[in-house]
Design a protein around this motif. Structure first.
Motif, PDB file in Angstrom:
ATOM      1  N   LYS A   1       0.843  -1.199   0.000  1.00  0.00           N
ATOM      2  CA  LYS A   1       0.000   0.000   0.000  1.00  0.00           C
ATOM      3  C   LYS A   1       0.880   1.252   0.000  1.00  0.00           C
ATOM      4  O   LYS A   1       1.904   1.299   0.684  1.00  0.00           O
ATOM      5  CB  LYS A   1      -0.936  -0.004   1.205  1.00  0.00           C
ATOM      6  CG  LYS A   1      -1.945  -1.137   1.130  1.00  0.00           C
ATOM      7  CD  LYS A   1      -2.821  -1.200   2.357  1.00  0.00           C
ATOM      8  CE  LYS A   1      -3.771  -2.391   2.238  1.00  0.00           C
ATOM      9  NZ  LYS A   1      -4.575  -2.590   3.438  1.00  0.00           N
TER      10      LYS A   1
ATOM     11  N   ARG B   1      -4.578   2.262  -0.050  1.00  0.00           N
ATOM     12  CA  ARG B   1      -4.694   1.940  -1.476  1.00  0.00           C
ATOM     13  C   ARG B   1      -3.384   1.402  -2.042  1.00  0.00           C
ATOM     14  O   ARG B   1      -2.300   1.826  -1.649  1.00  0.00           O
ATOM     15  CB  ARG B   1      -5.155   3.179  -2.245  1.00  0.00           C
ATOM     16  CG  ARG B   1      -6.565   3.613  -1.788  1.00  0.00           C
ATOM     17  CD  ARG B   1      -7.045   4.852  -2.437  1.00  0.00           C
ATOM     18  NE  ARG B   1      -7.452   4.572  -3.813  1.00  0.00           N
ATOM     19  CZ  ARG B   1      -7.886   5.516  -4.645  1.00  0.00           C
ATOM     20  NH1 ARG B   1      -7.960   6.765  -4.246  1.00  0.00           N
ATOM     21  NH2 ARG B   1      -8.235   5.215  -5.874  1.00  0.00           N
TER      22      ARG B   1
ATOM     23  N   HIS C   1      -1.953   0.220  -8.058  1.00  0.00           N
ATOM     24  CA  HIS C   1      -2.843   0.053  -9.213  1.00  0.00           C
ATOM     25  C   HIS C   1      -4.216   0.695  -8.996  1.00  0.00           C
ATOM     26  O   HIS C   1      -4.980   0.852  -9.940  1.00  0.00           O
ATOM     27  CB  HIS C   1      -3.011  -1.431  -9.559  1.00  0.00           C
ATOM     28  CG  HIS C   1      -3.803  -2.206  -8.552  1.00  0.00           C
ATOM     29  ND1 HIS C   1      -3.226  -2.760  -7.439  1.00  0.00           N
ATOM     30  CD2 HIS C   1      -5.130  -2.488  -8.492  1.00  0.00           C
ATOM     31  CE1 HIS C   1      -4.163  -3.369  -6.723  1.00  0.00           C
ATOM     32  NE2 HIS C   1      -5.335  -3.225  -7.341  1.00  0.00           N
ATOM     33  N   GLU C   2      -4.519   1.085  -7.768  1.00  0.00           N
ATOM     34  CA  GLU C   2      -5.792   1.731  -7.473  1.00  0.00           C
ATOM     35  C   GLU C   2      -5.739   3.253  -7.672  1.00  0.00           C
ATOM     36  O   GLU C   2      -6.750   3.927  -7.484  1.00  0.00           O
ATOM     37  CB  GLU C   2      -6.235   1.412  -6.045  1.00  0.00           C
ATOM     38  CG  GLU C   2      -6.510  -0.063  -5.825  1.00  0.00           C
ATOM     39  CD  GLU C   2      -6.873  -0.390  -4.396  1.00  0.00           C
ATOM     40  OE1 GLU C   2      -7.938  -1.000  -4.198  1.00  0.00           O
ATOM     41  OE2 GLU C   2      -6.096  -0.031  -3.488  1.00  0.00           O
ATOM     42  N   LEU C   3      -4.575   3.757  -8.037  1.00  0.00           N
ATOM     43  CA  LEU C   3      -4.401   5.185  -8.294  1.00  0.00           C
ATOM     44  C   LEU C   3      -4.066   5.395  -9.763  1.00  0.00           C
ATOM     45  O   LEU C   3      -3.483   4.519 -10.409  1.00  0.00           O
ATOM     46  CB  LEU C   3      -3.267   5.747  -7.422  1.00  0.00           C
ATOM     47  CG  LEU C   3      -3.425   5.626  -5.913  1.00  0.00           C
ATOM     48  CD1 LEU C   3      -2.139   6.034  -5.211  1.00  0.00           C
ATOM     49  CD2 LEU C   3      -4.585   6.469  -5.422  1.00  0.00           C
ATOM     50  N   SER C   4      -4.416   6.552 -10.284  1.00  0.00           N
ATOM     51  CA  SER C   4      -4.028   6.879 -11.660  1.00  0.00           C
ATOM     52  C   SER C   4      -2.523   7.145 -11.688  1.00  0.00           C
ATOM     53  O   SER C   4      -1.889   7.348 -10.638  1.00  0.00           O
ATOM     54  CB  SER C   4      -4.789   8.113 -12.142  1.00  0.00           C
ATOM     55  OG  SER C   4      -4.314   9.274 -11.465  1.00  0.00           O
TER      56      SER C   4
END
Length: 194
Positions: free
Chosen positions: A109, A151, A154-157
């Motif tokens: 994370k 997070r 891959h959960e963030l741009s």
């Protein structure tokens, strides 16, 4: 006038091809500049792709050794640093790499990177102080701890992840920030602010 960073006649040659067809690739040739410690400045190195900008940044960070020439930070040579000198250097000089997807482990994370930076370089142990340091750095790049806590990369741009990388580098309040195309993935509206 003292210099924060001195790069004197630095060159880097990579050797490839083996014994039968040796090839010398001159990645950096005779670079010479200094950045003053007296006044804050933004120093930019411009060149086309493949011109040695990333190699030079890696040498300044101590990730590559120059083939010739010297690099000194705050009057101390970068060659042959002891463990204590290296840790002090790492607190004073922070990197921001070009591709944040390569800088973060996809199974870890992103807030863990921020926490470990606050603990290691600021010596913080109190959870509230760590979170305040994390949130303060994230606010500087247009994010908040609430947005990134828990997070995975891959959960963030790409732009959000790059801003997290910049925030991580800002946590220790470095004297020098070495950035390799730091806003290439960031939205145009945020580039100037960052």
């Amino acid at each position: 006038m003292s210099n924060l960073l001195e790069v004197r006649d630095v060159s880097k040659v990579f050797h490839t091809g083996g014994l039968l067809a040796p090839v010398a690739v001159h990645a950096v040739s005779h670079v010479d500049f200094a950045i003053s410690a007296d006044t804050p400045e933004i120093f930019t190195i411009i060149g086309e792709s493949g011109s040695g900008k990333t190699t030079l940044a890696r040498m300044i960070l101590g990730l590559e050794q120059p083939t010739s020439g010297t690099i000194a930070f705050d009057g101390h040579s970068m060659a042959r640093q002891s463990g204590a000198e290296r840790l002090k250097f790492m607190a004073s000089v922070q990197p921001v790499f070009q591709n944040p997807f390569e800088a973060f482990n996809p199974l870890k994370k992103v807030d863990r990177y921020l926490q470990s930076t606050a603990r290691r370089f600021l010596g913080l142990k109190d959870k509230a102080a760590i979170e305040a340091a994390m949130d303060g750095a994230l606010q500087k790049v247009g994010l908040s701890l609430v947005e990134v806590a828990g997070r995975f990369p891959h959960e963030l741009s790409g732009g959000q992840l790059q801003r997290v990388a910049i925030a991580r580098a800002l946590i220790p309040n470095p004297r020098l920030l070495v950035a390799d195309e730091p806003v290439s993935m960031v939205d145009a509206s945020l580039r100037m602010a960052i």
